[in-house]
Write an enzyme that holds these catalytic residues in place. Structure first.
Site, mmCIF file in Angstrom:
data_model
loop_
_atom_site.group_PDB
_atom_site.id
_atom_site.type_symbol
_atom_site.label_atom_id
_atom_site.label_comp_id
_atom_site.label_asym_id
_atom_site.label_seq_id
_atom_site.Cartn_x
_atom_site.Cartn_y
_atom_site.Cartn_z
ATOM 1 N N CYS A 36 0.810 -1.230 0.000
ATOM 2 C CA CYS A 36 0.000 0.000 0.000
ATOM 3 C C CYS A 36 0.839 1.275 0.000
ATOM 4 O O CYS A 36 0.303 2.369 -0.186
ATOM 5 C CB CYS A 36 -0.960 0.005 1.176
ATOM 6 S SG CYS A 36 -2.021 -1.439 1.184
ATOM 7 N N ASN A 80 -10.256 -0.208 0.155
ATOM 8 C CA ASN A 80 -8.792 -0.136 0.183
ATOM 9 C C ASN A 80 -8.262 -0.726 -1.121
ATOM 10 O O ASN A 80 -8.414 -1.917 -1.372
ATOM 11 C CB ASN A 80 -8.280 -0.934 1.392
ATOM 12 C CG ASN A 80 -6.765 -0.901 1.525
ATOM 13 O OD1 ASN A 80 -6.058 -0.521 0.600
ATOM 14 N ND2 ASN A 80 -6.286 -1.316 2.686
ATOM 15 N N HIS A 92 -2.966 6.925 2.731
ATOM 16 C CA HIS A 92 -3.460 5.674 2.152
ATOM 17 C C HIS A 92 -4.866 5.415 2.689
ATOM 18 O O HIS A 92 -5.121 5.491 3.879
ATOM 19 C CB HIS A 92 -2.515 4.526 2.520
ATOM 20 C CG HIS A 92 -3.093 3.187 2.233
ATOM 21 N ND1 HIS A 92 -3.649 2.871 1.013
ATOM 22 C CD2 HIS A 92 -3.230 2.080 3.014
ATOM 23 C CE1 HIS A 92 -4.092 1.621 1.060
ATOM 24 N NE2 HIS A 92 -3.857 1.124 2.258
HETATM 25 N N1 ACO Z 1 -18.418 -8.499 9.646
HETATM 26 C C1 ACO Z 1 -18.893 -8.701 10.886
HETATM 27 N N2 ACO Z 1 -18.105 -8.967 11.943
HETATM 28 C C2 ACO Z 1 -16.776 -9.013 11.713
HETATM 29 C C3 ACO Z 1 -16.220 -8.824 10.438
HETATM 30 C C4 ACO Z 1 -17.106 -8.559 9.391
HETATM 31 N N3 ACO Z 1 -16.674 -8.346 8.119
HETATM 32 N N4 ACO Z 1 -14.890 -8.933 10.532
HETATM 33 C C5 ACO Z 1 -14.599 -9.189 11.826
HETATM 34 N N5 ACO Z 1 -15.743 -9.245 12.540
HETATM 35 C C6 ACO Z 1 -15.908 -9.480 13.957
HETATM 36 C C7 ACO Z 1 -14.764 -10.241 14.564
HETATM 37 O O1 ACO Z 1 -14.931 -11.631 14.384
HETATM 38 C C8 ACO Z 1 -14.869 -9.839 16.009
HETATM 39 O O2 ACO Z 1 -15.889 -10.605 16.611
HETATM 40 P P1 ACO Z 1 -15.738 -11.111 18.132
HETATM 41 O O3 ACO Z 1 -15.659 -9.856 18.946
HETATM 42 O O4 ACO Z 1 -16.985 -11.878 18.315
HETATM 43 O O5 ACO Z 1 -14.478 -11.914 18.138
HETATM 44 C C9 ACO Z 1 -15.365 -8.403 15.947
HETATM 45 O O6 ACO Z 1 -15.908 -8.237 14.625
HETATM 46 C C10 ACO Z 1 -14.304 -7.366 16.171
HETATM 47 O O7 ACO Z 1 -13.183 -7.701 15.360
HETATM 48 P P2 ACO Z 1 -11.881 -6.799 15.403
HETATM 49 O O8 ACO Z 1 -10.831 -7.416 14.553
HETATM 50 O O9 ACO Z 1 -11.554 -6.476 16.822
HETATM 51 O O10 ACO Z 1 -12.433 -5.482 14.706
HETATM 52 P P3 ACO Z 1 -11.730 -4.093 14.568
HETATM 53 O O11 ACO Z 1 -12.520 -3.056 15.213
HETATM 54 O O12 ACO Z 1 -10.258 -4.157 14.902
HETATM 55 O O13 ACO Z 1 -11.859 -3.840 13.017
HETATM 56 C C11 ACO Z 1 -10.521 -3.956 11.033
HETATM 57 C C12 ACO Z 1 -11.233 -4.738 12.114
HETATM 58 C C13 ACO Z 1 -11.534 -3.144 10.250
HETATM 59 C C14 ACO Z 1 -9.799 -4.906 10.101
HETATM 60 C C15 ACO Z 1 -9.529 -2.980 11.686
HETATM 61 O O14 ACO Z 1 -8.699 -3.670 12.603
HETATM 62 C C16 ACO Z 1 -8.640 -2.298 10.695
HETATM 63 O O15 ACO Z 1 -9.092 -1.493 9.901
HETATM 64 N N6 ACO Z 1 -7.344 -2.545 10.723
HETATM 65 C C17 ACO Z 1 -6.407 -1.946 9.805
HETATM 66 C C18 ACO Z 1 -6.566 -2.615 8.503
HETATM 67 C C19 ACO Z 1 -5.794 -1.952 7.447
HETATM 68 O O16 ACO Z 1 -5.595 -0.781 7.443
HETATM 69 N N7 ACO Z 1 -5.358 -2.761 6.532
HETATM 70 C C20 ACO Z 1 -4.770 -2.339 5.360
HETATM 71 C C21 ACO Z 1 -3.360 -2.012 5.473
HETATM 72 S S1 ACO Z 1 -2.905 -1.641 3.916
HETATM 73 C C22 ACO Z 1 -2.125 -2.898 3.092
HETATM 74 O O17 ACO Z 1 -0.921 -2.918 3.096
HETATM 75 C C23 ACO Z 1 -2.893 -3.965 2.349
#
Ligand code: ACO
Length: 333
Positions: free
Chosen positions: A127, A290, A260
């Site tokens: 990214c 993304n 990003h």
């Molecule tokens: N739909 C519904 N529930 C979901 C989903 C979904 N799509 N995905 C995860 N959950 C659930 C999980 O299972 C978890 O359930 P539990 O509490 O029963 O275990 C709950 O939601 C919370 O999950 P978390 O992982 O704690 O959610 P979080 O608030 O951290 O959000 C996310 C997850 C959106 C991925 C966040 O951590 C994030 O944006 N991280 C950064 C990601 C990013 O920027 N990535 C790209 C980098 S760029 C690159 O190089 C490709």
């Protein structure tokens, strides 16, 4: 070497046109939720919007290639710059979803645009790829060895998503963005800094590889979302401060921040930590998801075409992604 013609170094480079391209199919959250439910994968529009800010993404049709989409973005940038493809003597393509192991996707784009000669190569910084590519192209243009470059970010992340993994498949989309960068004695690229920390490779990776004609390891994108979130906010703030200082600008003098586009919560946290009003940040994660290396040039082109980003504006472009990699480029448009 001694007989080589003398190259005249120039002060720097500037962006003279921006462009972008998206697959035809925009997939809203509700449509994606329904499709995933048919596979037994459960998510909701409310979860996706609240946790990420994403409302839709574009997904490539079968047969579309990273080079094809990248070439469309390149043509749109060439048109905006009012220059012809044959004036390009350098192509830097940022992507993690190359069409082939080799040759580089940059070479495939060069052929598609009908360009002969010059240099063409890929940059792999996930990214952060576009920001890396811009910095590399600027450095080459400064030497005087090249005069006019296409810097492109093009990605088909839908091809490496595990559609049974709801923690990743709702986050990403396909797209491409490009700029035409020209050697100039009135530099528009004011400062840049690139970083990497390979010890954190495992928090965001697609680890599979081809070996003896077979895929070895996991061919899908995997991510420790919370770990990425934490580090992204930290490095985006530090990188912004570092490059603004290097470019001699303060946060209050910055017209636009383009981080990003991974997650609206990362974007707003970065702006808040910098003390930058949210309305001075370009946000397209809601419409594109993304798109990895394409996200920054897509957002830049969107801001330009909407009339928000104008000639003379200062813009800070920021990447963070797999590697871990991160970096920023400060631009005067
Ligand atoms: N739909 C519904 N529930 C979901 C989903 C979904 N799509 N995905 C995860 N959950 C659930 C999980 O299972 C978890 O359930 P539990 O509490 O029963 O275990 C709950 O939601 C919370 O999950 P978390 O992982 O704690 O959610 P979080 O608030 O951290 O959000 C996310 C997850 C959106 C991925 C966040 O951590 C994030 O944006 N991280 C950064 C990601 C990013 O920027 N990535 C790209 C980098 S760029 C690159 O190089 C490709």
């Amino acid at each position: 070497m001694d007989n080589a013609p003398r190259m005249k170094a120039v002060a720097g480079s500037r962006i003279i046109g921006t462009g972008s391209a998206l697959p035809q199919r925009a997939v809203g959250n509700e449509e994606l939720v329904a499709e995933l439910a048919q596979r037994g994968v459960h998510t909701s529009d409310a979860w996706i919007v609240e946790r990420t800010g994403i409302r839709q993404r574009y997904l490539a049709e079968p047969g579309l290639t990273t080079a094809g989409l990248g070439a469309r973005a390149a043509r749109s940038a060439l048109e905006a710059a009012a220059v012809t493809a044959d004036s390009i003597d350098l192509i830097v393509l940022a992507s993690s979803t190359a069409d082939q192991i080799f040759p580089s996707t940059a070479c495939l784009i060069q052929a598609e645009l009908g360009i002969r000669g010059g240099a063409a190569f890929d940059v792999q910084a996930v990214c952060s790829g576009f920001v890396y590519g811009l910095a590399v192209a600027d450095a080459l243009l400064r030497t005087g060895a090249h005069r006019r470059a296409l810097v492109i970010g093009s990605e088909l992340f839908s091809r490496i998503l595990d559609w049974n993994d709801r923690t990743t498949c709702v986050l990403f989309g396909d797209g491409a963005g490009a700029v035409v960068l020209e050697a100039s004695d009135r530099p528009g690229l004011l400062a840049q800094r690139l970083h990497a920390d390979g010890s954190r490779a495992r928090i965001l990776c697609t680890a599979g590889r081809v070996d003896q004609g077979k895929i070895e390891g996991d061919p899908f994108l995997r991510m420790d979302g919370q770990a990425v979130f934490k580090v992204a906010v930290e490095v985006l703030e530090a990188s912004a401060r570092e490059v603004l200082e290097a470019g001699g600008l303060t946060v209050s003098q910055l017209d636009w921040l383009i981080p990003h586009q991974a997650n609206i919560r990362i974007l707003t946290a970065t702006a808040r930590r910098l003390g930058l009003p949210a309305e001075r940040m370009i946000v397209t994660v809601d419409r594109h998801g993304n798109t990895s290396a394409a996200s920054v040039p897509l957002a830049l082109d969107w801001g330009v075409r909407c009339g928000m980003i104008r000639t003379g504006h200062s813009v800070l472009l920021q990447g963070v992604g797999g590697g871990l990699t991160w970096g920023s480029v400060l631009v005067r448009m």
